[in-house]
Each structure stands twice: as structure tokens, then as C-alpha cells.
Write a protein that holds these residues in place. Sequence first.
Motif, PDB file in Angstrom:
ATOM      1  N   ILE A  91     -63.510 -11.433 -22.714  1.00 21.48           N
ATOM      2  CA  ILE A  91     -61.964 -11.135 -22.606  1.00 21.48           C
ATOM      3  C   ILE A  91     -61.025 -11.899 -23.634  1.00 21.48           C
ATOM      4  CG2 ILE A  91     -60.194 -12.141 -21.119  1.00 21.48           C
ATOM      5  CD1 ILE A  91     -62.361 -12.086 -19.104  1.00 21.48           C
ATOM      6  N   ILE A  92     -60.724 -11.693 -24.139  1.00 21.98           N
ATOM      7  CA  ILE A  92     -59.823 -11.953 -25.241  1.00 21.98           C
ATOM      8  C   ILE A  92     -58.486 -11.923 -24.989  1.00 21.98           C
ATOM      9  CG2 ILE A  92     -59.131 -11.656 -27.901  1.00 21.98           C
ATOM     10  CD1 ILE A  92     -61.638  -9.731 -27.342  1.00 21.98           C
ATOM     11  N   ARG A  93     -57.919 -13.587 -25.091  1.00 19.89           N
ATOM     12  CA  ARG A  93     -56.342 -13.817 -25.262  1.00 19.89           C
ATOM     13  C   ARG A  93     -55.896 -13.620 -26.522  1.00 19.89           C
ATOM     14  NH1 ARG A  93     -53.219 -18.283 -21.473  1.00 19.89           N
ATOM     15  NH2 ARG A  93     -51.395 -17.313 -22.291  1.00 19.89           N
ATOM     16  N   LEU A  94     -54.568 -13.690 -26.550  1.00 15.00           N
ATOM     17  CA  LEU A  94     -53.699 -13.017 -27.624  1.00 15.00           C
ATOM     18  C   LEU A  94     -52.874 -14.231 -27.528  1.00 15.00           C
ATOM     19  CD1 LEU A  94     -52.942  -9.269 -28.499  1.00 15.00           C
ATOM     20  CD2 LEU A  94     -54.852 -10.491 -28.842  1.00 15.00           C
ATOM     21  N   ASN A  95     -52.265 -14.359 -28.103  1.00 11.53           N
ATOM     22  CA  ASN A  95     -51.586 -16.147 -28.402  1.00 11.53           C
ATOM     23  C   ASN A  95     -50.658 -16.386 -30.085  1.00 11.53           C
ATOM     24  OD1 ASN A  95     -52.996 -18.195 -26.349  1.00 11.53           O
ATOM     25  ND2 ASN A  95     -54.637 -17.754 -27.735  1.00 11.53           N
ATOM     26  N   ALA A  96     -49.010 -16.043 -29.325  1.00 12.47           N
ATOM     27  CA  ALA A  96     -48.165 -16.715 -30.084  1.00 12.47           C
ATOM     28  C   ALA A  96     -48.625 -17.084 -31.521  1.00 12.47           C
ATOM     29  CB  ALA A  96     -46.995 -17.020 -29.350  1.00 12.47           C
ATOM     30  N   ASN A  97     -49.886 -18.115 -31.399  1.00 11.95           N
ATOM     31  CA  ASN A  97     -49.414 -19.324 -32.823  1.00 11.95           C
ATOM     32  C   ASN A  97     -50.889 -17.846 -33.364  1.00 11.95           C
ATOM     33  OD1 ASN A  97     -51.853 -19.723 -31.089  1.00 11.95           O
ATOM     34  ND2 ASN A  97     -52.046 -21.525 -31.308  1.00 11.95           N
ATOM     35  N   GLY A  98     -51.022 -17.170 -33.330  1.00  8.21           N
ATOM     36  CA  GLY A  98     -52.115 -16.385 -33.698  1.00  8.21           C
ATOM     37  C   GLY A  98     -53.590 -16.686 -33.360  1.00  8.21           C
ATOM     38  N   GLN A  99     -53.767 -17.630 -32.517  1.00  8.65           N
ATOM     39  CA  GLN A  99     -55.217 -17.838 -32.569  1.00  8.65           C
ATOM     40  C   GLN A  99     -55.095 -16.752 -30.882  1.00  8.65           C
ATOM     41  OE1 GLN A  99     -55.641 -21.440 -30.936  1.00  8.65           O
ATOM     42  NE2 GLN A  99     -56.261 -22.647 -32.790  1.00  8.65           N
ATOM     43  N   LEU A 100     -56.494 -16.582 -31.538  1.00  8.54           N
ATOM     44  CA  LEU A 100     -57.594 -15.933 -29.749  1.00  8.54           C
ATOM     45  C   LEU A 100     -58.558 -16.901 -29.114  1.00  8.54           C
ATOM     46  CD1 LEU A 100     -58.859 -13.019 -32.419  1.00  8.54           C
ATOM     47  CD2 LEU A 100     -57.031 -12.787 -30.783  1.00  8.54           C
ATOM     48  N   HIS A 101     -58.361 -16.669 -27.635  1.00  4.23           N
ATOM     49  CA  HIS A 101     -59.025 -17.365 -27.112  1.00  4.23           C
ATOM     50  C   HIS A 101     -60.355 -16.229 -26.481  1.00  4.23           C
ATOM     51  CE1 HIS A 101     -56.583 -20.703 -26.060  1.00  4.23           C
ATOM     52  NE2 HIS A 101     -56.282 -20.605 -27.334  1.00  4.23           N
TER      53      HIS A 101
END
Length: 349
Positions: A91-101
Amino acid sequence: MSGESESLESFLEKYYSSMVQKEFGNMGVSVLEDLIKGVRSIYQFIEPSICNFSIVVFKTLDENTEPIHRPEPFILDDYQLLTQIIDQECIIRLNANGQLHVWKHHQIDLSFLSKIAVVYQYNNRQECFFANSAFQRVPKLSASQASTFASDTFDELLQALDAYKTEQVRYSSCPILQEIWKESNRLFLKNAPEHYMRNSLTHFLKIRLRNYKEVRPEQVIDDSHPADIKVTWFLTNRLALIEIKWLGTSMKPDGNIAQKYTDYRAREGAKQLAEYLEGNLQQAPIHITRGYLVIIDCRRAKLTKMMTAINQRDGTYYRDQEINFDPCYHEKRRDFEKPIRMFVEPKCI
């Protein structure tokens, strides 16, 4: 290529925006746009055609929402790092700061997740978008593509190799490949015919594969071994290594037998290709590489050096006899395609 990507993104945004707009309003449409761009970026570094597991990508409507509390995710600042860590369900989360979780080997209820996020899922070459209680499948723009969002590389190569097998190899239709034969009935090969086979396939792939690629013969992988053919796709991190092995009987100019290769030769080729792939991992760790073993099968049953013709039964005896591989590298390694055997028909009496 960038123009094509932008056009595709624009099409898909419009295609799904009505669904997302209905469920989440303008905020949802904005999140959808970011999600589509993110999925395309992810597939620059993950090859979906070799992923036999689910990939979920999402972006929440509220950046402060934490839908997954345990376990702790991998936190990536660079999409390129996905190449080295994605090897199972994720599972990959896109974040507003450009990071991926990134959560590996983790599952989540998509009906829950899609209430707070716009969600994309890839599973077994099928793709869907979810928004609240609604979902919509992604249409296939190309039958050969595993994902609409990924470049058509390995799948296109497989299609090309299948075409080469049926259109060029089966009856030695390629003028270059015709040079491998000692005589016109296609019983005996010339001594050391490898370079004809390599040149034939290289020429075919240069014509058959679309733009943004380079096909080059005999590319050095380590200090002592060259792969027969290397295919590089520009603007991606994809590489293909092709090893060619022939089976059959070759003859010297004086009419004596030079070599007789049976199925053991194919197994040697598989081991050799696996070693090339290991060496390539060290040389190109951020590339996604796939190995292809191409077997040109010219075996004939009951063949003796005095023969000038062969009957249908003996000439086609090996046509449908597949080769047993042990070990089966294509089952043990994610970067090893199932070996491709191409039987060459003789002229039979």
C-alpha cells in the motif's frame, strides 16, 4: 513521450472526474489529479507486468488523516527507491510534501479507505479507482499493457518474440536466418551458426519494437560474459537481456558432424542467463531487468550425417516436446521470463 503522458493524464482525469466529483466535490477532483500523476510516477520504477500481487495507491482528502496506524511505513523521499523495496503486496500513500509512505505485505479494507481518500488498485492486470461507495475500472488502451499508466516495455517485447517465432523462425522466413542451414531441407546447421541467429533477432526487434528503445547485440554484463542481445528503453529504468541457445546438429564444411546439442544445452543457457541477471543486479541496481532465454530448436529425430531428406514423423518429432528445466529459474526468480522455445520446421518428404 512526455506529450503522450500529459494527453493520457488529461483523458483519465476527465474520465474519472465525474465519479469523484459526485462523491467528494472539487477537493476530490484535485486529489484524483495528484493520484493519477503519482501512479504514473510510481510505474516509472515498478514494473506491473511482473507484479503478481496487489498494489494500492491512495491520497487522502485531509492530509492530517492517518488511516493506517500500524505497522510503521517505509518513508521514501525518492520514487526511485521503490525499485529496491517493492517485491510483495503493498500500500502506497502519496503525501503533499512529495514523500511516499509504503506498507509492505499489508492489507486494508478499501471500502473504509475510500471514504477518506481517492484510491487506486492494481491486481492481476486489472485496475480500479475508488471514491467513497463508487468504483470504476480503468479501460485498457492497449491489450498488451499490464497497466494503462505504465510504459509498454516487457509486454511489448514478449509480443515481438512471439511474432518472431511464428513469422520468422518456424519456416526460416527471415533471410538472415536462412543462412544458418548447411543444406536446403533444413536438416543440418552450419558450423557455429550463433551469429546469424543473433543478428536475425536483433534486426527483427529493431524494426518491431516501437520508439524509445535501443537494441544492441553482444552486450557485456560482467568481465567475461556478453549477453546475446540487450534492449534498453529510453526514459524508463527497464532493461531486457536476451540469451539465445540453439539445439540440433551442426555440420562442418567437410560433411562431418561438428556439434549435436540436445535439451541439456537449453538448461545450460538458463543457468547462464540467471548468472547474467545476478551480475546485472550489481551493475544496475536501480534498473528493472528481465531475462529472456530464446531457444532455437532445430532437432531432428534419427538424423545421420548421410541423410539429405527426412520424413514428416522424424522431422517434426521434437516440435511439441517441451524442455524440462531443473532448476526452474523462471519460477524462482521474478526477473526471469519463462523460456521461449522456437521450433524450426524442416522440409519433409
